[in-house]
Scaffold this motif. Structure first.
Motif, PDB file in Angstrom:
ATOM      1  N   ILE A   1       0.862  -1.188   0.000  1.00 13.51           N
ATOM      2  CA  ILE A   1       0.000   0.000   0.000  1.00 13.51           C
ATOM      3  C   ILE A   1       0.890   1.228   0.000  1.00 13.51           C
ATOM      4  N   LEU A   2       0.671   2.136  -0.926  1.00 11.71           N
ATOM      5  CA  LEU A   2       1.415   3.406  -0.906  1.00 11.71           C
ATOM      6  C   LEU A   2       0.597   4.482  -1.596  1.00 11.71           C
ATOM      7  N   ASN A   3       1.079   5.727  -1.545  1.00 12.85           N
ATOM      8  CA  ASN A   3       0.307   6.769  -2.224  1.00 12.85           C
ATOM      9  C   ASN A   3       0.861   7.009  -3.630  1.00 12.85           C
ATOM     10  N   ASP A   4       0.155   7.814  -4.383  1.00 12.12           N
ATOM     11  CA  ASP A   4       0.499   8.001  -5.798  1.00 12.12           C
ATOM     12  C   ASP A   4       1.911   8.567  -5.983  1.00 12.12           C
ATOM     13  N   GLU A   5       2.262   9.522  -5.121  1.00  9.66           N
ATOM     14  CA  GLU A   5       3.597  10.130  -5.242  1.00  9.66           C
ATOM     15  C   GLU A   5       4.684   9.073  -4.981  1.00  9.66           C
ATOM     16  N   GLU A   6       4.444   8.247  -3.968  1.00 13.76           N
ATOM     17  CA  GLU A   6       5.418   7.197  -3.648  1.00 13.76           C
ATOM     18  C   GLU A   6       5.503   6.161  -4.760  1.00 13.76           C
ATOM     19  N   ALA A   7       4.350   5.829  -5.357  1.00 17.81           N
ATOM     20  CA  ALA A   7       4.337   4.846  -6.448  1.00 17.81           C
ATOM     21  C   ALA A   7       5.174   5.363  -7.622  1.00 17.81           C
ATOM     22  N   ARG A   8       5.046   6.652  -7.906  1.00 19.25           N
ATOM     23  CA  ARG A   8       5.823   7.245  -9.015  1.00 19.25           C
ATOM     24  C   ARG A   8       7.307   7.255  -8.683  1.00 19.25           C
ATOM     25  N   MET A   9       7.608   7.598  -7.418  1.00 21.19           N
ATOM     26  CA  MET A   9       9.023   7.645  -7.000  1.00 21.19           C
ATOM     27  C   MET A   9       9.667   6.266  -7.078  1.00 21.19           C
ATOM     28  N   LEU A  10       8.923   5.271  -6.598  1.00 11.61           N
ATOM     29  CA  LEU A  10       9.465   3.917  -6.507  1.00 11.61           C
ATOM     30  C   LEU A  10       9.701   3.307  -7.885  1.00 11.61           C
ATOM     31  N   THR A  11       8.787   3.590  -8.820  1.00 11.31           N
ATOM     32  CA  THR A  11       8.866   2.908 -10.123  1.00 11.31           C
ATOM     33  C   THR A  11       9.465   3.778 -11.220  1.00 11.31           C
ATOM     34  N   LYS A  12       9.572   5.067 -10.943  1.00 10.38           N
ATOM     35  CA  LYS A  12      10.017   6.026 -11.959  1.00 10.38           C
ATOM     36  C   LYS A  12       9.080   6.053 -13.176  1.00 10.38           C
ATOM     37  N   HIS A  13       7.804   5.714 -12.939  1.00 12.29           N
ATOM     38  CA  HIS A  13       6.782   5.847 -13.976  1.00 12.29           C
ATOM     39  C   HIS A  13       5.793   6.920 -13.537  1.00 12.29           C
ATOM     40  N   ASN A  14       5.458   7.837 -14.421  1.00 15.95           N
ATOM     41  CA  ASN A  14       4.465   8.852 -14.081  1.00 15.95           C
ATOM     42  C   ASN A  14       3.058   8.304 -14.157  1.00 15.95           C
ATOM     43  N   ASN A  15       2.861   7.398 -15.116  1.00 20.45           N
ATOM     44  CA  ASN A  15       1.547   6.808 -15.310  1.00 20.45           C
ATOM     45  C   ASN A  15       1.304   5.742 -14.234  1.00 20.45           C
ATOM     46  N   LEU A  16       0.194   5.901 -13.499  1.00 21.33           N
ATOM     47  CA  LEU A  16      -0.020   5.013 -12.345  1.00 21.33           C
ATOM     48  C   LEU A  16      -0.328   3.564 -12.740  1.00 21.33           C
ATOM     49  N   ILE A  17      -0.880   3.378 -13.926  1.00 20.39           N
ATOM     50  CA  ILE A  17      -1.143   1.993 -14.372  1.00 20.39           C
ATOM     51  C   ILE A  17       0.194   1.294 -14.627  1.00 20.39           C
ATOM     52  N   GLU A  18       1.060   2.012 -15.307  1.00 19.84           N
ATOM     53  CA  GLU A  18       2.403   1.441 -15.550  1.00 19.84           C
ATOM     54  C   GLU A  18       3.117   1.208 -14.221  1.00 19.84           C
ATOM     55  N   ALA A  19       2.973   2.194 -13.318  1.00 23.45           N
ATOM     56  CA  ALA A  19       3.625   2.071 -12.006  1.00 23.45           C
ATOM     57  C   ALA A  19       3.089   0.846 -11.276  1.00 23.45           C
ATOM     58  N   GLY A  20       1.766   0.671 -11.305  1.00 24.37           N
ATOM     59  CA  GLY A  20       1.136  -0.471 -10.636  1.00 24.37           C
ATOM     60  C   GLY A  20       1.662  -1.788 -11.189  1.00 24.37           C
ATOM     61  N   LYS A  21       1.734  -1.865 -12.514  1.00 28.33           N
ATOM     62  CA  LYS A  21       2.210  -3.109 -13.143  1.00 28.33           C
ATOM     63  C   LYS A  21       3.650  -3.400 -12.747  1.00 28.33           C
ATOM     64  N   LYS A  22       4.439  -2.344 -12.687  1.00 31.54           N
ATOM     65  CA  LYS A  22       5.839  -2.541 -12.320  1.00 31.54           C
ATOM     66  C   LYS A  22       5.944  -3.036 -10.870  1.00 31.54           C
ATOM     67  N   MET A  23       5.131  -2.463  -9.980  1.00 36.47           N
ATOM     68  CA  MET A  23       5.184  -2.889  -8.573  1.00 36.47           C
ATOM     69  C   MET A  23       4.728  -4.335  -8.428  1.00 36.47           C
ATOM     70  N   LEU A  24       3.760  -4.750  -9.263  1.00 31.97           N
ATOM     71  CA  LEU A  24       3.306  -6.145  -9.196  1.00 31.97           C
ATOM     72  C   LEU A  24       4.431  -7.100  -9.609  1.00 31.97           C
ATOM     73  N   ARG A  25       5.321  -6.613 -10.437  1.00 28.09           N
ATOM     74  CA  ARG A  25       6.464  -7.460 -10.840  1.00 28.09           C
ATOM     75  C   ARG A  25       7.541  -7.505  -9.755  1.00 28.09           C
ATOM     76  N   MET A  26       7.405  -6.623  -8.762  1.00 28.91           N
ATOM     77  CA  MET A  26       8.431  -6.574  -7.702  1.00 28.91           C
ATOM     78  C   MET A  26       8.161  -7.574  -6.581  1.00 28.91           C
ATOM     79  N   GLY A  27       7.003  -8.254  -6.603  1.00 24.02           N
ATOM     80  CA  GLY A  27       6.732  -9.250  -5.566  1.00 24.02           C
ATOM     81  C   GLY A  27       5.283  -9.389  -5.151  1.00 24.02           C
ATOM     82  N   PRO A  28       4.625  -8.304  -4.728  1.00 26.12           N
ATOM     83  CA  PRO A  28       3.262  -8.455  -4.204  1.00 26.12           C
ATOM     84  C   PRO A  28       2.275  -8.878  -5.290  1.00 26.12           C
ATOM     85  N   SER A  29       1.201  -9.568  -4.869  1.00 22.29           N
ATOM     86  CA  SER A  29       0.197  -9.933  -5.870  1.00 22.29           C
ATOM     87  C   SER A  29      -0.887  -8.864  -5.959  1.00 22.29           C
TER      88      SER A  29
END
Ligand code: AMP
Length: 301
Positions: free
Chosen positions: A170-198
């Motif tokens: 669980i994180l906020n939009d700004e953190e999701a962008r920072m963590l994945t270096k994607h501005n688009n949240l869908i892309e960011a979400g997909k990238k985070m799903l590849r990092m481990g969590p389902s």
């Protein structure tokens, strides 16, 4: 079932356009535990406080049925303290100071009979402490992890190691962008799903929240509030409500997680209406059910 919650317990200094508050009860474990306690009975909190931590706060948390066996008290130390000032729009804030106090030497110790807790919420603390918790627990049904921008900035390696081992991030939009270096949240979400969590839940403040898994996308708006006084703890309160509902039902399906997102949002909407924990100090079942139903009405067409 049971929820084990680890995080900070704090005495905060808060400044918003609506006023100031000193020595305000706060901390990620505090907000998470109070919030979860509205939805499930067996909440276990692990954290640390100093000798300055008022007994009235301990009494209040205990009165909410939160088991504080894992809360260590160091008599000659000071409780963790965070100072924050919110901007006029309440969406952004500056950290004025972070005084670690007893947190500096904190290493969470999970009591033996809590090691088999089914649900685990790693509240926002240094990721290396979150790893220490993961190393002590045995076969949890679900691990949820919350974090903050600070750790993405200064402890990315450790944070990635935690993310790899959790089921829900669980994180906020700004953190999701920072963590994945994607501005688009869908892309960011997909990238985070590849990092481990389902499952990934992205909180978007006044714009609601989004849950993503490999095959699911679920979005809800924020509860339409006309006045919010202090957003501190809204994220933690969301996470506590989310896991509280899952623990109450014992159902970790993505379908049930949609409801958990709504409960998280309901509790968070109460949190921001008052300073510190006051908005969630004493809620009735009816107050929670009423906002839950409003979410349902708002999102049906
Ligand atoms: P939130 O508004 O959900 O980000 O949570 C606010 C709470 O997080 C406050 O009550 C703070 O005491 C706590 N907090 C702030 N910084 C930290 C930190 N570095 N580690 C742990 N807890 C923190």
């Amino acid at each position: 079932m049971s929820v084990l919650i680890v995080g900070s317990v704090a005495l905060d200094y808060l400044e918003t356009p609506f006023g100031k508050m000193e020595q305000a009860l706060g901390g990620s474990a505090t907000f998470c535990s109070i919030s979860a306690s509205y939805l499930t009975e067996n909440v276990r909190a692990v954290g640390i406080v100093g000798g300055d931590f008022p007994q009235k706060h301990v009494d209040y948390l205990t009165s909410r049925n939160i088991d504080l066996k894992g809360l260590v008290r160091i008599e000659d130390g000071k409780t963790f303290s965070w100072g924050g000032r919110y901007h006029e729009d309440m969406n952004t804030r500056d950290t004025l100071y972070t005084e670690l106090g007893v947190f500096e030497d904190f290493h969470p110790v999970i009591p033996d009979d809590w090691k088999q807790s089914e649900f685990v919420l790693l509240g926002n603390i240094h990721p290396s402490l979150q790893i220490e918790v993961l190393d002590q627990i045995e076969e949890p049904k679900l691990v949820v992890c919350d974090t903050m921008n600070l750790w993405i900035d200064i402890s990315l390696k450790e944070l990635k190691a935690v993310i790899k081992r959790v089921n829900v991030l669980i994180l906020n939009d700004e953190e999701a962008r920072m963590l994945t270096k994607h501005n688009n949240l869908i892309e960011a979400g997909k990238k985070m799903l590849r990092m481990g969590p389902s499952v990934v839940v992205i909180k978007k403040g006044e714009h609601g929240a989004v849950l993503m898994s490999k095959d699911n996308y679920f979005a809800i708006p924020a509860y339409p509030l006309e006045e919010l006084k202090d957003p501190t703890g809204a994220g933690d309160t969301f996470a506590g409500g989310f896991i509280g509902w899952l623990d109450r039902t014992g159902d970790v399906s993505v379908a049930n997680m949609r409801k958990a997102v709504v409960y998280g949002s309901v509790l968070a909407s109460h949190c921001v209406e008052e300073f510190s924990i006051e908005g969630i100090r004493d809620l009735s079942e009816e107050q929670i059910a009423e906002r839950f139903n409003t979410f349902r009405t708002m999102s049906t067409f």
